[in-house]
Motif scaffolding. Structure first.
Motif, short mmCIF file in Angstrom:
data_model
loop_
_atom_site.label_atom_id
_atom_site.label_comp_id
_atom_site.label_asym_id
_atom_site.label_seq_id
_atom_site.Cartn_x
_atom_site.Cartn_y
_atom_site.Cartn_z
N LEU A 1 8.89 19.03 33.45
CA LEU A 1 7.54 18.61 33.12
C LEU A 1 7.57 17.13 32.75
O LEU A 1 8.28 16.73 31.82
CB LEU A 1 6.96 19.44 31.97
CG LEU A 1 6.65 20.91 32.30
CD1 LEU A 1 6.05 21.61 31.09
CD2 LEU A 1 5.71 21.01 33.49
N VAL A 2 6.83 16.35 33.50
CA VAL A 2 6.88 14.89 33.38
C VAL A 2 5.51 14.38 32.95
O VAL A 2 4.49 14.75 33.54
CB VAL A 2 7.28 14.24 34.72
CG1 VAL A 2 7.32 12.72 34.60
CG2 VAL A 2 8.63 14.78 35.19
N PRO A 3 5.45 13.51 31.93
CA PRO A 3 4.15 12.97 31.51
C PRO A 3 3.56 12.04 32.56
O PRO A 3 4.24 11.16 33.08
CB PRO A 3 4.48 12.22 30.21
CG PRO A 3 5.93 11.92 30.28
CD PRO A 3 6.56 13.02 31.08
N HIS A 4 2.29 12.25 32.86
CA HIS A 4 1.54 11.43 33.80
C HIS A 4 0.25 10.96 33.14
O HIS A 4 -0.33 11.65 32.32
CB HIS A 4 1.17 12.22 35.06
CG HIS A 4 2.31 12.48 35.99
ND1 HIS A 4 3.36 13.31 35.68
CD2 HIS A 4 2.55 12.03 37.26
CE1 HIS A 4 4.20 13.37 36.70
NE2 HIS A 4 3.73 12.60 37.66
N THR A 5 -0.17 9.76 33.54
CA THR A 5 -1.49 9.27 33.19
C THR A 5 -2.46 9.63 34.31
O THR A 5 -2.13 9.49 35.48
CB THR A 5 -1.48 7.75 32.98
OG1 THR A 5 -0.60 7.44 31.89
CG2 THR A 5 -2.87 7.22 32.65
N ILE A 6 -3.64 10.13 33.93
CA ILE A 6 -4.67 10.45 34.92
C ILE A 6 -5.57 9.23 35.07
O ILE A 6 -6.21 8.78 34.11
CB ILE A 6 -5.52 11.65 34.48
CG1 ILE A 6 -4.62 12.85 34.14
CG2 ILE A 6 -6.54 12.01 35.57
CD1 ILE A 6 -5.38 13.99 33.50
N TYR A 7 -5.60 8.68 36.28
CA TYR A 7 -6.50 7.56 36.59
C TYR A 7 -7.67 8.09 37.43
O TYR A 7 -7.49 8.93 38.30
CB TYR A 7 -5.78 6.48 37.39
CG TYR A 7 -4.87 5.61 36.59
CD1 TYR A 7 -5.34 4.45 35.96
CD2 TYR A 7 -3.52 5.93 36.45
CE1 TYR A 7 -4.49 3.65 35.22
CE2 TYR A 7 -2.67 5.12 35.71
CZ TYR A 7 -3.16 3.99 35.10
OH TYR A 7 -2.31 3.18 34.37
#
Length: 212
Positions: A130-136
């Motif tokens: 599980l990898v942290p992502h920013t939602i754009y």
């Protein structure tokens, strides 16, 4: 936020050792309530067993616990927890159920049986990171829609929801370490003809090779 390894699907595996049946179950869990529900499900699936040994690790709060459920101390839950710790798995509950076959295994035998059954179960399963992502949210004219979707695919940037009105709005999930790269690329590539804004954060699953 940092990435971590987990298992996202339920699974089971069993073996018979000296006439005792050992059944391992794995459940993806995130809260104590989910753990309690999973334990109840295990008891319903396999009723009247002698022991329901389990161990879990929850990423939030770094909580981990094991129980021997009547087996000699340290011979059941601890070996299962050791497997989860060695493989660096979080948000996972493993239950090992024993139907007693009448032959005592001794402390060493029990440790190998419980730990080995859990290990064999996890060997069969896909491990995800599980990898942290920013939602754009990227807003553009229709003339940019296909071009940008093609570029996202080339760069392995995953898209989400799309909204079509006077303009097109597309969600793009960007790993945290690529945020600056994405913003600079999008600004330069489109010559500032599109706009973007951060809409939040999400943990996204990526395949991972388990640690053996």
């Amino acid at each position: 936020m940092v990435s971590y390894l987990t298992v996202l699907e339920k699974g089971n595996w069993e073996q018979v050792i000296e006439k005792s049946r050992f059944i391992a179950l794995v459940f993806p869990v995130k809260t104590p309530d989910e753990i309690n529900q999973a334990l109840e499900q295990a008891r319903q699936l396999y009723p009247n067993a002698r022991h329901y040994v389990y161990a879990y690790r929850l990423y939030k709060g770094k909580l981990e616990r094991s129980t021997d459920d009547g087996e000699p101390q340290g011979t059941g839950g601890r070996p299962v927890l050791d497997v989860l710790q060695f493989r660096e798995l979080w948000d996972v509950l493993v239950v090992v159920i024993r139907y007693f076959g009448g032959i005592l295994l001794g402390t060493g035998g029990l440790t190998r049986a419980y730990g080995g059954t859990a290990r064999q179960l996890l060997d069969q399963l896909e491990v995800s990171r599980l990898v942290p992502h920013t939602i754009y949210e990227v807003e553009s004219g229709y003339n940019w829609y296909e071009t940008l979707k093609y570029q996202y695919r080339l760069k392995n940037w995953v898209t989400g929801n799309e909204e079509f009105s006077a303009t097109v709005k597309v969600e793009v999930f960007i790993r945290e370490e690529e945020r600056q790269k994405f913003e600079e690329w999008l600004t330069d590539f489109t010559q500032r003809e599109v706009t973007f804004q951060e809409k939040g954060n999400i943990m996204r699953a990526e395949p991972a090779r388990p640690r053996f």
